[in-house]
Design a protein around this motif. Structure first.
Motif, PDB file in Angstrom:
ATOM      1  N   VAL A  21       0.826  -1.214   0.000  1.00  0.00           N
ATOM      2  CA  VAL A  21       0.000   0.000   0.000  1.00  0.00           C
ATOM      3  C   VAL A  21       0.857   1.260   0.000  1.00  0.00           C
ATOM      4  O   VAL A  21       0.517   2.258  -0.645  1.00  0.00           O
ATOM      5  CB  VAL A  21      -0.953  -0.019   1.216  1.00  0.00           C
ATOM      6  N   MET A  22       1.985   1.233   0.682  1.00  0.00           N
ATOM      7  CA  MET A  22       2.776   2.434   0.883  1.00  0.00           C
ATOM      8  C   MET A  22       3.768   2.744  -0.249  1.00  0.00           C
ATOM      9  O   MET A  22       4.164   3.897  -0.403  1.00  0.00           O
ATOM     10  CB  MET A  22       3.558   2.331   2.195  1.00  0.00           C
ATOM     11  N   LEU A  23       4.183   1.747  -1.020  1.00  0.00           N
ATOM     12  CA  LEU A  23       5.190   1.978  -2.059  1.00  0.00           C
ATOM     13  C   LEU A  23       4.627   2.802  -3.205  1.00  0.00           C
ATOM     14  O   LEU A  23       3.463   2.630  -3.602  1.00  0.00           O
ATOM     15  CB  LEU A  23       5.712   0.636  -2.589  1.00  0.00           C
ATOM     16  N   ASN A  24       5.440   3.691  -3.756  1.00  0.00           N
ATOM     17  CA  ASN A  24       5.017   4.522  -4.883  1.00  0.00           C
ATOM     18  C   ASN A  24       5.191   3.826  -6.226  1.00  0.00           C
ATOM     19  O   ASN A  24       4.458   4.086  -7.155  1.00  0.00           O
ATOM     20  CB  ASN A  24       5.803   5.839  -4.896  1.00  0.00           C
ATOM     21  N   ASN A  25       6.169   2.956  -6.323  1.00  0.00           N
ATOM     22  CA  ASN A  25       6.430   2.240  -7.559  1.00  0.00           C
ATOM     23  C   ASN A  25       5.442   1.076  -7.676  1.00  0.00           C
ATOM     24  O   ASN A  25       5.374   0.214  -6.796  1.00  0.00           O
ATOM     25  CB  ASN A  25       7.872   1.721  -7.548  1.00  0.00           C
ATOM     26  N   LEU A  26       4.668   1.029  -8.758  1.00  0.00           N
ATOM     27  CA  LEU A  26       3.644   0.004  -8.912  1.00  0.00           C
ATOM     28  C   LEU A  26       4.227  -1.397  -9.027  1.00  0.00           C
ATOM     29  O   LEU A  26       3.657  -2.358  -8.517  1.00  0.00           O
ATOM     30  CB  LEU A  26       2.781   0.299 -10.140  1.00  0.00           C
ATOM     31  N   MET A  27       5.352  -1.519  -9.705  1.00  0.00           N
ATOM     32  CA  MET A  27       5.972  -2.841  -9.843  1.00  0.00           C
ATOM     33  C   MET A  27       6.394  -3.381  -8.477  1.00  0.00           C
ATOM     34  O   MET A  27       6.121  -4.532  -8.151  1.00  0.00           O
ATOM     35  CB  MET A  27       7.188  -2.778 -10.763  1.00  0.00           C
ATOM     36  N   ALA A  28       7.041  -2.553  -7.685  1.00  0.00           N
ATOM     37  CA  ALA A  28       7.474  -2.980  -6.355  1.00  0.00           C
ATOM     38  C   ALA A  28       6.277  -3.286  -5.457  1.00  0.00           C
ATOM     39  O   ALA A  28       6.311  -4.246  -4.676  1.00  0.00           O
ATOM     40  CB  ALA A  28       8.352  -1.907  -5.719  1.00  0.00           C
ATOM     41  N   ALA A  29       5.227  -2.499  -5.579  1.00  0.00           N
ATOM     42  CA  ALA A  29       4.025  -2.742  -4.787  1.00  0.00           C
ATOM     43  C   ALA A  29       3.369  -4.065  -5.172  1.00  0.00           C
ATOM     44  O   ALA A  29       2.897  -4.810  -4.308  1.00  0.00           O
ATOM     45  CB  ALA A  29       3.040  -1.591  -4.959  1.00  0.00           C
ATOM     46  N   MET A  30       3.359  -4.383  -6.449  1.00  0.00           N
ATOM     47  CA  MET A  30       2.751  -5.635  -6.888  1.00  0.00           C
ATOM     48  C   MET A  30       3.590  -6.833  -6.458  1.00  0.00           C
ATOM     49  O   MET A  30       3.048  -7.868  -6.081  1.00  0.00           O
ATOM     50  CB  MET A  30       2.578  -5.615  -8.406  1.00  0.00           C
ATOM     51  N   VAL A  31       4.895  -6.694  -6.487  1.00  0.00           N
ATOM     52  CA  VAL A  31       5.763  -7.772  -5.999  1.00  0.00           C
ATOM     53  C   VAL A  31       5.536  -7.978  -4.498  1.00  0.00           C
ATOM     54  O   VAL A  31       5.476  -9.114  -4.019  1.00  0.00           O
ATOM     55  CB  VAL A  31       7.240  -7.466  -6.318  1.00  0.00           C
ATOM     56  N   SER A  32       5.376  -6.901  -3.764  1.00  0.00           N
ATOM     57  CA  SER A  32       5.109  -7.004  -2.338  1.00  0.00           C
ATOM     58  C   SER A  32       3.756  -7.669  -2.073  1.00  0.00           C
ATOM     59  O   SER A  32       3.630  -8.471  -1.142  1.00  0.00           O
ATOM     60  CB  SER A  32       5.152  -5.621  -1.697  1.00  0.00           C
ATOM     61  N   ALA A  33       2.762  -7.372  -2.876  1.00  0.00           N
ATOM     62  CA  ALA A  33       1.470  -8.035  -2.736  1.00  0.00           C
ATOM     63  C   ALA A  33       1.583  -9.522  -3.066  1.00  0.00           C
ATOM     64  O   ALA A  33       0.938 -10.362  -2.420  1.00  0.00           O
ATOM     65  CB  ALA A  33       0.438  -7.370  -3.641  1.00  0.00           C
ATOM     66  N   GLY A  34       2.397  -9.856  -4.051  1.00  0.00           N
ATOM     67  CA  GLY A  34       2.637 -11.264  -4.359  1.00  0.00           C
ATOM     68  C   GLY A  34       3.329 -11.980  -3.217  1.00  0.00           C
ATOM     69  O   GLY A  34       3.049 -13.150  -2.936  1.00  0.00           O
ATOM     70  N   LEU A  35       4.244 -11.285  -2.546  1.00  0.00           N
ATOM     71  CA  LEU A  35       4.900 -11.864  -1.380  1.00  0.00           C
ATOM     72  C   LEU A  35       3.913 -12.102  -0.245  1.00  0.00           C
ATOM     73  O   LEU A  35       4.016 -13.104   0.470  1.00  0.00           O
ATOM     74  CB  LEU A  35       6.014 -10.943  -0.891  1.00  0.00           C
ATOM     75  N   ALA A  36       2.956 -11.209  -0.083  1.00  0.00           N
ATOM     76  CA  ALA A  36       1.926 -11.415   0.941  1.00  0.00           C
ATOM     77  C   ALA A  36       1.144 -12.685   0.652  1.00  0.00           C
ATOM     78  O   ALA A  36       0.848 -13.472   1.560  1.00  0.00           O
ATOM     79  CB  ALA A  36       0.992 -10.213   1.002  1.00  0.00           C
ATOM     80  N   SER A  37       0.842 -12.914  -0.604  1.00  0.00           N
ATOM     81  CA  SER A  37       0.134 -14.126  -0.992  1.00  0.00           C
ATOM     82  C   SER A  37       1.003 -15.361  -0.785  1.00  0.00           C
ATOM     83  O   SER A  37       0.517 -16.412  -0.374  1.00  0.00           O
ATOM     84  CB  SER A  37      -0.314 -14.008  -2.446  1.00  0.00           C
ATOM     85  N   LEU A  38       2.282 -15.239  -1.060  1.00  0.00           N
ATOM     86  CA  LEU A  38       3.194 -16.364  -0.846  1.00  0.00           C
ATOM     87  C   LEU A  38       3.322 -16.692   0.642  1.00  0.00           C
ATOM     88  O   LEU A  38       3.340 -17.871   1.029  1.00  0.00           O
ATOM     89  CB  LEU A  38       4.561 -16.037  -1.436  1.00  0.00           C
ATOM     90  N   PRO A  50      -2.577 -28.322   3.016  1.00  0.00           N
ATOM     91  CA  PRO A  50      -1.714 -28.247   1.827  1.00  0.00           C
ATOM     92  C   PRO A  50      -2.475 -28.012   0.529  1.00  0.00           C
ATOM     93  O   PRO A  50      -1.937 -27.385  -0.383  1.00  0.00           O
ATOM     94  CB  PRO A  50      -1.016 -29.609   1.816  1.00  0.00           C
ATOM     95  N   ASP A  51      -3.727 -28.467   0.433  1.00  0.00           N
ATOM     96  CA  ASP A  51      -4.489 -28.230  -0.789  1.00  0.00           C
ATOM     97  C   ASP A  51      -4.811 -26.750  -0.963  1.00  0.00           C
ATOM     98  O   ASP A  51      -4.718 -26.202  -2.066  1.00  0.00           O
ATOM     99  CB  ASP A  51      -5.757 -29.073  -0.800  1.00  0.00           C
ATOM    100  N   VAL A  52      -5.149 -26.079   0.117  1.00  0.00           N
ATOM    101  CA  VAL A  52      -5.412 -24.641   0.065  1.00  0.00           C
ATOM    102  C   VAL A  52      -4.121 -23.886  -0.225  1.00  0.00           C
ATOM    103  O   VAL A  52      -4.108 -22.904  -0.988  1.00  0.00           O
ATOM    104  CB  VAL A  52      -6.049 -24.158   1.386  1.00  0.00           C
ATOM    105  N   ALA A  53      -3.018 -24.351   0.352  1.00  0.00           N
ATOM    106  CA  ALA A  53      -1.720 -23.703   0.129  1.00  0.00           C
ATOM    107  C   ALA A  53      -1.300 -23.796  -1.331  1.00  0.00           C
ATOM    108  O   ALA A  53      -0.789 -22.826  -1.894  1.00  0.00           O
ATOM    109  CB  ALA A  53      -0.667 -24.341   1.025  1.00  0.00           C
ATOM    110  N   MET A  54      -1.526 -24.946  -1.953  1.00  0.00           N
ATOM    111  CA  MET A  54      -1.156 -25.093  -3.366  1.00  0.00           C
ATOM    112  C   MET A  54      -2.007 -24.194  -4.252  1.00  0.00           C
ATOM    113  O   MET A  54      -1.499 -23.590  -5.202  1.00  0.00           O
ATOM    114  CB  MET A  54      -1.277 -26.552  -3.792  1.00  0.00           C
ATOM    115  N   ALA A  55      -3.293 -24.084  -3.950  1.00  0.00           N
ATOM    116  CA  ALA A  55      -4.163 -23.204  -4.735  1.00  0.00           C
ATOM    117  C   ALA A  55      -3.756 -21.743  -4.554  1.00  0.00           C
ATOM    118  O   ALA A  55      -3.710 -20.984  -5.527  1.00  0.00           O
ATOM    119  CB  ALA A  55      -5.618 -23.407  -4.328  1.00  0.00           C
ATOM    120  N   GLU A  56      -3.452 -21.353  -3.332  1.00  0.00           N
ATOM    121  CA  GLU A  56      -3.030 -19.971  -3.063  1.00  0.00           C
ATOM    122  C   GLU A  56      -1.711 -19.653  -3.747  1.00  0.00           C
ATOM    123  O   GLU A  56      -1.540 -18.577  -4.327  1.00  0.00           O
ATOM    124  CB  GLU A  56      -2.910 -19.736  -1.555  1.00  0.00           C
ATOM    125  N   ALA A  57      -0.780 -20.586  -3.705  1.00  0.00           N
ATOM    126  CA  ALA A  57       0.521 -20.352  -4.329  1.00  0.00           C
ATOM    127  C   ALA A  57       0.391 -20.280  -5.842  1.00  0.00           C
ATOM    128  O   ALA A  57       1.008 -19.426  -6.485  1.00  0.00           O
ATOM    129  CB  ALA A  57       1.503 -21.452  -3.934  1.00  0.00           C
TER     130      ALA A  57
END
Length: 82
Positions: A21-38, A50-57
């Protein structure tokens, strides 16, 4: 021990979410959101789903992040307005 590891992973989810939410660069913000999902996928593994984890990943961390990064790159959304 497992509880501490779960708390650490959940804290990482919060930190990467706030960074997204706080980053100004959209690419960096999207990578950070992907890390949250990971990190969410890692927490599902720790909670013995593990089935939910595989779907989320696969969908949350992988496919959705790649689609958003591709869209940002194609639209030139990398430039920030300050």
């Amino acid at each position: 021990m497992l509880e501490m590891l779960i708390l650490l992973v959940c804290g990482s989810i919060l930190v990467s979410g706030v960074l997204a939410v706080m980053l100004n660069n959209l690419m960096a913000a999207m990578v950070s959101a992907g890390l949250a999902s990971l990190f969410a996928a890692a927490s599902y593994v720790l909670l013995a789903a593990p089935d939910v984890a595989m779907a989320e990943a696969a969908i949350g961390s992988g496919l959705a992040t790649l689609i958003f990064l591709y869209a940002i790159r194609k639209t030139g959304g990398d430039v920030t307005d300050e």
